[in-house]
Write a protein that holds these residues in place. Structure first.
Motif: not given
Ligand code: SF4
Ligand code: SF4
Lengths: 412, 267
Positions: B169, B172-174, B189, B193-195
């Motif tokens: 986490r 991860c760049i999302g 998604f 957390l936006h990952v």
């Protein structure tokens, strides 16, 4: 806290689902921004390939548009990473793609392909092509601007014929590297989609080639529009060499449009003929949410109509005025059609559930980071950048391109 | 070295020493080239063909099995997962869910999974027309050749030594590429957390010798988890003694999640 707006949106989307989709599929992962990404890189590659026709393949009729095509390519390339970055959940971590790339990932190559293309190909080519102009400008412009050009000369102000001949040679060599690079840049974007076996709508080996040809189509159309528009802005009649130029651009436009359309048709025919397990649901999507954007805009307005138009003026002997109008209209239609094609690939591929039992929807919002507004800004930005570039580096006059003899003096 | 030189000398007595040596090295380089170009890939291919599965080599190596006939669709697994792993409560994000299949006598197939089955399922309409019906729990398929790992541009999604696919986490760049690439829709998604997020087999539990939360709470034992490297583990036995199948085998993802009693309509 979860954004309540998002929650409401998903509850609404839940209502619009038809059939069964996996529970996590309510959210469409790649939005309109990812539609713009292949569109913009396509314009980059297409405009560059057009420019290289002049340089490498000596299609001198298009020389008046050569520099404009280069600057167009550069302007769009500068914007290309923006939609990608804006879409990331953690844009601040984007540098990781360059620092610790996963070499198995198609997407990881983006940073490298991009940097290669920007620095080695486009910037260098523009620099060598403009070196003489930059040196002259650095001597003739008033103070603050002069320093800007002075820096850009990188300390080289030799513009003797020998030096210029060398520039030309190097420039040509860069273009020779540039063509495969442009092919790589956009073919690779196609591969990002084509290599996803989970989504049959994307998963085809033809994808990079389809992307490449539609890129050429859109890039050529863009140069056509921008060239005609800038002539109009400068109050220059499109006659003589300029008319020859647009005629030639139109010829290449038609050829690439035919190839591109055939490839896309081939792909669809193959899908329909093989009719694998996902076919039935794909048809539902085509008849429903993709009807307008695919069958009407992409296929009919964006391909068939311009093909008929451009084909007609090639065969029939029509007046220049009509030809120009046809070129302008066809190019605009094509630009719209290719944008629709990107939409149909990116968004369409996500409509069908991976369970092949249902379809979700996508509602493009107006505001927000991934709304219509930011998409419009990202599309307008390259045009603004191009305007600035054109002001700084006038593409109109060039001593070694005799076809552009009638151009006015842009420096004064 | 000496031995080699002597050997080449005896080979070409009449020719000069230099010549023989050059010829010897010439032959050697050519042989090496042939070896490198032809034989090595062949050998690599042969090794690949006979490669034993990783669970023969690594201990432990986790696997999962589902006995579809035992699942009663109570949805306790999906609920336990949400609680155990802090999965957002809204019905758009799940690490595991239960699907209900209703196949009518006329061949019509209906599938649903309202809120993953956590709140139960609404009664089936016109039961007299039902030919067969069953529940299928879904979760990460523990792909041995995971497309999600393949596509992650920064390596934030990775496979552990013991065969589980995890997401870092903090790394991860999302970009959501992995969510696109997972053929089973098990990734989502994370809204705060936006990952990317997904089932991690309750890695925090299994590495302490516990079972994943969903397995723990399943009242019928429809979910079976264990070590594939141990031939006597429940999951190994279950998978070898039953006729099991995997989801979307044609994609070559080689899931280590197997299903017993899977109907042709399950996708
Ligand atoms: S969303 Fe995160 S884990 Fe998934 S591919 Fe992108 S960086 Fe990797
Ligand atoms: S099921 Fe999806 S998330 Fe799990 S390993 Fe396979 S591809 Fe990755």
């Amino acid at each position: 806290m979860i954004d309540s707006h998002l929650i409401n949106e998903f509850y609404e989307a839940l209502e619009r689902v038809s059939g069964y989709i996996y529970p996590n599929e309510i959210e469409l992962q790649w939005s309109v921004l990812i539609v713009l990404y292949p569109y913009i890189t396509g314009l980059v590659a297409g405009a560059f390939i057009l420019a290289s026709l002049v340089r490498v393949f000596k299609v001198d009729e298009m020389a008046p548009a050569y520099r404009l095509a280069l600057l167009t390519s550069l302007a769009f390339l500068l914007v290309a990473p923006m939609p990608l970055n804006a879409h990331l959940g953690h844009p601040e971590r984007a540098y990781e793609i360059l620092v610790t790339p996963n070499t198995n990932s198609a997407m990881a190559m983006f940073g490298f392909v991009y940097l290669w293309y920007l620095t080695i190909v486009l910037l260098l080519e523009v620099w060598f092509d403009y070196r003489k102009d930059i040196v002259i400008l650095s001597k003739t412009k008033p103070a603050p601007l002069r320093w800007f050009y002075k820096i850009l000369t990188l300390g080289v102000d030799d513009i003797s014929p020998r030096a210029l001949a060398l520039d030309d040679k190097i420039g040509r060599a860069i273009t020779v590297i540039g063509v495969p690079s442009a092919v790589l840049l956009h073919g690779y974007v196609g591969f990002i989609f084509g290599s996803i076996k989970a989504i049959p709508w994307w998963s085809t080996a033809l994808m990079p080639i389809i992307f490449l040809f539609s890129a050429m189509v859109s890039g050529i159309a863009a140069v056509m529009v921008i060239y005609m528009f800038s002539c109009w802005l400068r109050g220059e009649q499109i006659v003589g060499a300029r008319m020859k130029c647009v005629d030639t651009i139109a010829r290449y436009l038609l050829v690439s449009l035919i190839v591109s359309f055939s490839l896309e048709a081939l792909e669809m025919i193959q899908k329909a003929y093989e009719a694998e397990e996902h076919y039935d649901i794909t048809v539902v999507m085509l008849e429903g949410m993709l009807y307008l954007s695919m069958l009407v805009v992409q296929v009919f307005l964006g391909s068939i109509v311009p093909m008929i138009f451009l084909g007609f003026v090639r065969i029939a002997n029509v007046h220049e005025r009509v030809r120009k109008a046809v070129y302008a209209v066809s190019s605009l239609l094509i630009l719209l059609g290719v944008l629709a094609m990107r939409w149909n690939v990116v968004i369409g591929g996500q409509f069908v559930s991976k369970s092949f039992r249902g379809i979700t929807t996508y509602k493009l919002g107006i505001a927000g980071r991934e709304g219509l507004l930011s998409a419009a800004i990202i599309l307008i930005l390259p045009v603004l950048i191009l305007a600035v570039l054109v002001k700084l580096f006038p593409p109109w006059e060039s001593a070694d391109k005799p076809t552009e003899a009638t151009a006015g003096d842009p420096i004064s | 070295m000496n031995g080699k030189r002597g050997h080449s000398d005896t080979l070409t007595l009449s020719a000069g020493r230099d010549f023989s040596r050059r010829r010897f090295f010439g032959v050697l380089t050519r042989a090496a080239a042939v070896w490198g170009l032809l034989l090595n890939p062949l050998k690599a291919f042969a090794i690949r063909l006979h490669e034993s599965p990783p669970w023969r080599k690594k201990k432990p190596y986790w696997g999962f099995a589902v006995d579809i006939d035992k699942c009663i669709g109570c949805g306790r697994c999906a609920e336990a997962c949400k609680v155990e792993n802090d999965v957002p409560r809204e019905p758009f994000w799940f690490r595991t869910w239960v699907e209900r299949y209703v196949i009518r006598k006329d061949g019509e197939v209906e599938v649903d999974s309202p809120n993953a089955g956590i709140d139960g399922f609404p009664p089936t309409q016109s039961p007299e027309t039902v030919a067969r019906t069953f529940f299928v729990p879904k979760l990460c398929n523990l792909c041995e050749k995971s497309p999600c790992v393949q596509v992650c541009p920064v390596g934030a999604t990775f496979k552990t030594e013991d065969g589980v696919v995890l997401i870092d986490r903090d790394y991860c760049i999302g970009c959501r590429y992995c969510i696109q690439a997972c053929p089973y829709g098990t990734r989502y998604f994370h809204p705060t957390l936006h990952v990317a997020d997904k089932c991690n087999m309750c890695y925090h539990r299994i590495t302490k010798g516990l079972k994943p939360a969903c397995v723990e709470v399943c009242p019928t034992g429809a979910r079976i988890f264990g070590d594939l490297s141990d031939p006597n583990s429940e999951v190994s036995k279950f998978s070898s003694e039953n006729r099991v199948n995997v989801l979307k085998p044609h994609l070559g993802t080689q899931p280590k999640l197997v299903y017993k009693g899977m109907d042709k309509e399950v996708r």
